[in-house]
Structures are given as structure tokens and as C-alpha cells.
Design a protein around this motif. Sequence first.
Motif: not given
Length: 388
Positions: A84, A88, A90, A92
Motif C-alpha cells: 500500500g 499512510t 495502516v 492490520r
Amino acid sequence: MIPSTPEILARLVAEPTVSRTSNLALLDYVEALLAPAGARIERFAHPDGSRANLWATIGPEGPGGVVLSGHTDVVPVEGQDWSGDPFTLVERDGRFYGRGAADMKGFVAAALRAALLAASRPLKVPLHLALSYDEEIGCIGVRGLIEALAARPERPALCIVGEPTGMRIAIGHKGKLALKACCHGQEGHSALAPNALNALHLGAAFITALQARQEELAFKGARDADYDIPYSTIHAGMMRGGTALNIVPNRCEIDFEIRNIAEDDPLKILEGITADAETIAAPYRNRFPTACIEIERVSGYPGLATASDAPAVRLLSRILDHDDPTLKVAFGTEGGLFHETLGISTAVCGPGFMDQGHKPDEFVSAGQLSRCDAMLARLIDVLEAGDP
């Protein structure tokens, strides 16, 4: 309301502060967080004004206090296969992914949250934050900040560098010298190659000499079993030279480094390498007077060798949630500069693991961030009690 460490981390990761590029937007965000809480903030800028160090203090004025040290720059993402956007954050499966999440914006985020919490407490001992630039290219940026602090009559007492150690206490790392060797030959047509002096051949001989010095260090040099590689190392990373196949190159550049354990003097190692360079070039000077191998120092930083019972280690042992043994790390930090220049007790401890850094899908786990938050909360208790 004080933002959480992951919320702060998301803002930090969103700023693409690759080394040698601006970190000013990130520092603006930091100031917007800390200034309303009453932090006393200073910046120490790079000469071109594009990036800066930030020094912030929470609590009483005067000497002493604990420094939380972190760098704001990250390594590039070009050529890496990320799943990705690297900039940014993320979340998970209990991990936070993003460039710099492990190295070392995770710690910086936790330190900023701790500073906000500390601002509401009646600290008897100050908390300092040191945020630097251009660490990834040789601990270059922080030097301006440290030199300014060294000129002041009052200095902090302890420093915690938050590089990723899995929340264990690191008391040592190797020093580093980054160097460039420039091999000067004599150009000519490749059809008449023996009438010229091939700089690439000089470079090859120089690299062979570096290998011989490395073998000597590995088999006969000082050793420190606490390191994965228990001896000083010499490494050639880049070699450049030549413009066309049918031209004998007159110049070759080699970027190399020395990483030394505390028992070895890197300048002494460099003396031997410099002597090797002269031995290689000297026999050619009868025919080629300009033949030489010049060695230039590019950057470097001192190693860290903190005693296991030093004040910084004792403090960390009190505020951590485990009693794991100390360790020494393979990577370098700014800790040696804080210790050597300011003379303050320094250790390394931070969330995450360096083997997650510098690669695609870099991450720090939620558990590591939580443990760092807990450690820093206990640090605030200690500073409030006045007994670091």
C-alpha cells in the motif's frame, strides 16, 4: 483530549521525511501539539533552512532531566514493493504498517504523547525531547543541537534513545566511519591499454586490500562476544568508474566504511588502509606521476559503550516491565554523540525491531507501542517524584 500514540504515529508517517528532504511540516505538527501544553521549544536548523532539529522541555527550568531522543527522517521507498501507500499508516492484525513505523516514528509518537501527559503533572525534574534530522545518513543533523547544548552551563542528566530494541535495554553499538577512496589513473585508448593506467584496476587492488584488512580483524583483532559480528568490520558498498568500454578510465571512486567495536580505534584501522593505498599506487608513479589513491572522510559517529550499572540503565531497569538482560545492537544510533559530546549517561530502548525497518511493509506492533507507552508513563511518575 490527548491523542493516542497510534493517532500521533499516523500523522508522523504521513510526512515523507526522507533524509536530506524537509522535515519542517512534521516539526510544525509537533509544535502545534506541544506549545499549547506549555512546552518550551527551540529549533536548530540546517544551514539551508530546509530541515531542523527540535528541542522541547516540559517541567521546571534548570539542570538535569531526562532526554527522549528520536530522529524524524526515514529511508527512501523507491524500488521497494509495498502492499500500500508507504506514507499512510495502516493497522492490520495488531501491526501498524508505514515507512518509519519501526525506525523510529513509533517511539517519537510515544514520546510526544508522554510529553503531553507530563505537561499536566507537577514534575520536579524536566522531561526533554530531542528530534533530529538526517540520522539515516550518518547521524549528521543532530550534531548542531548537541553542540548548542554543549555550550550551555546546564545539561540534562540522562538520555534514552528510542531506536527499536524490542523494548530491551541496549548498552552498546559499534562506531562508524564512512569513507570515499578516489583512485587516479591515466586515461587512454583501450587498444593501447598497457600504455595507460586503469583506475578501475587500482580500485580492484584497493578492495582486495580492504578484504585482507577485514580478514585480519576477523581472525586476529579484538572481539566483543555481545555483538552478532563480534569484531570490527570493513565494508565496500559502491564502486564507480569508467565512461566507455574503449576508454581506459582515469578515475574510480569507492565508498567504504569501518564499523568498530569499542576495543578498536577506527583511526588506527584507517591508518593501515591509507598505507595500503600508498603501497598500491606508488609503483606506478615512475610512468604515471599523478597515480594515487586519496581517501576522504565522509561522515561518522562514535560507538556507544555504556556500563551495565550506569544511571541510564538503572533508570530503564526501574521503569520497564521486564528484567531481560541488556544487549548490544548491530546498528548505529545518536547515543554515542549524546554520551561523548555532552557527557551524559545514555542507553537505547524503544518499540519494534530493526529487522522490520528499511524494508517494504515496515511495521511496529500494537503490543510494542503499548509497552513503550507504559514505560514512559512510569518515567513521568519518576520525574514527578524527583528521583530519576
